[in-house]
Design an enzyme around this catalytic site. Structure first.
Site, mmCIF file in Angstrom:
data_model
loop_
_atom_site.group_PDB
_atom_site.id
_atom_site.type_symbol
_atom_site.label_atom_id
_atom_site.label_comp_id
_atom_site.label_asym_id
_atom_site.label_seq_id
_atom_site.Cartn_x
_atom_site.Cartn_y
_atom_site.Cartn_z
ATOM 1 N N VAL A 1 1.191 -3.866 3.777
ATOM 2 C CA VAL A 1 1.080 -5.158 4.456
ATOM 3 C C VAL A 1 2.332 -6.032 4.380
ATOM 4 O O VAL A 1 2.388 -7.094 4.992
ATOM 5 C CB VAL A 1 -0.124 -6.010 3.979
ATOM 6 C CG1 VAL A 1 -1.424 -5.475 4.526
ATOM 7 C CG2 VAL A 1 -0.151 -6.144 2.479
ATOM 8 N N TYR B 1 -2.135 -3.081 -10.976
ATOM 9 C CA TYR B 1 -2.179 -2.798 -9.536
ATOM 10 C C TYR B 1 -1.302 -3.774 -8.742
ATOM 11 O O TYR B 1 -0.576 -3.368 -7.827
ATOM 12 C CB TYR B 1 -3.633 -2.848 -9.051
ATOM 13 C CG TYR B 1 -3.787 -2.704 -7.550
ATOM 14 C CD1 TYR B 1 -3.752 -1.445 -6.948
ATOM 15 C CD2 TYR B 1 -3.977 -3.823 -6.738
ATOM 16 C CE1 TYR B 1 -3.889 -1.321 -5.565
ATOM 17 C CE2 TYR B 1 -4.119 -3.695 -5.360
ATOM 18 C CZ TYR B 1 -4.068 -2.445 -4.783
ATOM 19 O OH TYR B 1 -4.201 -2.314 -3.413
ATOM 20 N N LYS C 1 0.516 3.353 -2.974
ATOM 21 C CA LYS C 1 -0.659 4.199 -3.210
ATOM 22 C C LYS C 1 -0.327 5.690 -3.180
ATOM 23 O O LYS C 1 -0.949 6.483 -3.878
ATOM 24 C CB LYS C 1 -1.745 3.888 -2.170
ATOM 25 C CG LYS C 1 -2.328 2.477 -2.313
ATOM 26 C CD LYS C 1 -3.206 2.125 -1.118
ATOM 27 C CE LYS C 1 -3.793 0.727 -1.250
ATOM 28 N NZ LYS C 1 -4.485 0.296 -0.020
ATOM 29 N N SER D 1 0.800 -1.231 0.000
ATOM 30 C CA SER D 1 0.000 0.000 0.000
ATOM 31 C C SER D 1 0.833 1.282 0.000
ATOM 32 O O SER D 1 0.281 2.357 -0.255
ATOM 33 C CB SER D 1 -0.935 0.017 1.204
ATOM 34 O OG SER D 1 -2.008 -0.843 0.985
ATOM 35 N N TYR E 1 -4.674 3.865 7.756
ATOM 36 C CA TYR E 1 -6.054 3.351 7.731
ATOM 37 C C TYR E 1 -6.809 3.720 8.991
ATOM 38 O O TYR E 1 -6.696 4.850 9.466
ATOM 39 C CB TYR E 1 -6.070 1.834 7.513
ATOM 40 C CG TYR E 1 -5.317 1.475 6.275
ATOM 41 C CD1 TYR E 1 -5.823 1.810 5.031
ATOM 42 C CD2 TYR E 1 -4.090 0.854 6.336
ATOM 43 C CE1 TYR E 1 -5.123 1.525 3.884
ATOM 44 C CE2 TYR E 1 -3.387 0.568 5.188
ATOM 45 C CZ TYR E 1 -3.915 0.900 3.968
ATOM 46 O OH TYR E 1 -3.213 0.623 2.854
HETATM 47 O O1 DON Z 1 -4.352 -4.657 -2.294
HETATM 48 C C1 DON Z 1 -3.879 -5.220 -1.292
HETATM 49 O O2 DON Z 1 -4.589 -5.785 -0.466
HETATM 50 C C2 DON Z 1 -2.381 -5.151 -1.090
HETATM 51 N N1 DON Z 1 -1.688 -5.232 -2.332
HETATM 52 C C3 DON Z 1 -1.982 -3.898 -0.389
HETATM 53 C C4 DON Z 1 -2.705 -3.683 0.926
HETATM 54 C C5 DON Z 1 -1.886 -3.002 1.954
HETATM 55 O O3 DON Z 1 -0.692 -2.926 1.894
HETATM 56 C C6 DON Z 1 -2.613 -2.486 3.146
HETATM 57 N N2 DON Z 1 -1.661 -1.927 4.091
HETATM 58 N N3 DON Z 1 -1.471 -1.909 5.196
#
Ligand code: DON
Length: 309
Positions: free
Chosen positions: A263, A193, A68, A65, A245
């Site tokens: 993550v 993505y 982003k 994330s 978040y």
């Molecule tokens: O889209 C997803 O679920 C992952 N590629 C990224 C989510 C993420 O990193 C949330 N962060 N804490």
């Protein structure tokens, strides 16, 4: 060499290591589940030649994330604020990062902000390029420019692993396509993505990216602008309100540094007009943020008075 952060960093990393056992590595993306939860690393970049780094700072991990904030900056550079914010909102959700619930209750239906998965998917669909290869190459070049590291690429295994299991993100995308938030082929979008999320860095790369965001989008060494100052300001504001978040409120109070987590266990921090911070600690709390990383940022913020508030 006078080491402003060196000795403290060593102590802080030792101090937060104990918390790694309280978290769990992400396993909903199978390729991430092999990470070693006991790893902790930090790098601080102040614009001079080298970073102050401690722990497993050579360890590579994927942006997830954290990407982003970079696609948001690029989309804003590609299209301007008016168009981007006609597709994605500016409000925190208080929901988990992959939640679908607010998409249904918002009228008109558009994701509340670019840091949740729905918003990030909408933003990724805006990146200019005639093919996914071209879009990804533009994004990779952007990350290489920001970090000053020409070697940066993406981890194919992690991208593939997420692509094969990203049904929740597919669901979010189909929902948004139905409501006109995005157009085009959903699997094409997921292909881009998941590669964007799989861009691979280490803590020092992250600290340099954080430094550029902190310092009006300027390149750490060459001093040329990579991101227009106004866009760097805007991106940092989202990092404060939505970067961690549904933990963003508590994080603002305890740490007060614009930051974005992923993550994989990475966190980028951007202290305005000051340093960039890169963190790695793959053991995550229930909200998807690095347990040791959050503690480390709390220690850093308090020791060096880094809170912007
Ligand atoms: O889209 C997803 O679920 C992952 N590629 C990224 C989510 C993420 O990193 C949330 N962060 N804490």
């Amino acid at each position: 060499m006078v080491c402003r952060y060196g000795d403290d960093l060593k102590m802080m990393v030792e101090q937060v290591k104990q918390y790694t056992s309280e978290g769990k590595v992400a396993d909903y993306i199978p390729a991430l589940s092999v990470a070693d939860p006991s790893k902790v690393a930090v790098a601080i970049y102040d614009g001079n030649d080298t970073c102050f780094s401690e722990g497993n700072f050579n360890e590579k991990f994927t942006l997830q994330s954290i990407s982003k904030v970079l696609t948001l900056a690029l989309a804003l550079m590609d299209h301007g604020e008016k168009y981007v914010f006609s597709k994605v909102g500016m409000e925190p959700t208080g929901d988990p990062f992959n939640s679908i619930s607010k998409l249904e209750t918002q009228i008109p239906s558009k994701p509340l902000n670019p840091m949740i998965n729905a918003g990030a998917l909408a933003v990724s669909s805006l990146i200019k390029g005639s093919s996914n290869e071209e879009k990804l190459e533009r994004l990779l070049q952007f990350v290489r420019d920001l970090s000053g590291n020409d070697q940066i690429s993406y981890n194919k295994e992690v991208a593939q692993s997420e692509f094969e299991t990203a049904d929740l993100n597919r669901a979010l995308s189909y929902f948004m396509k139905q409501h006109g938030v995005l157009t085009g082929d959903v699997d094409e979008l997921l292909d881009f993505y998941t590669k964007q999320c799989a861009i691979e860095v280490n803590c020092e790369d992250l600290a340099k990216i954080g430094f550029a965001l902190a310092n009006q989008g300027k390149h750490p060494l060459q001093k040329n602008d990579i991101i227009p100052a106004e866009i760097a300001r805007l991106v940092k504001t989202f990092m404060v309100t939505c970067g961690m978040y549904n933990a963003s409120g508590e994080f603002a109070i305890r740490v007060g540094i614009p930051a974005k987590s992923g993550v994989s266990g990475g966190i980028v921090g951007a202290v305005p007009g000051n340093i960039g911070i890169g963190i790695y600690g793959p053991a995550l709390d229930k909200k998807g943020n690095s347990v040791a990383g959050m503690r480390l940022l709390e220690l850093l913020s308090s020791k060096y008075h880094l809170s912007i508030f």
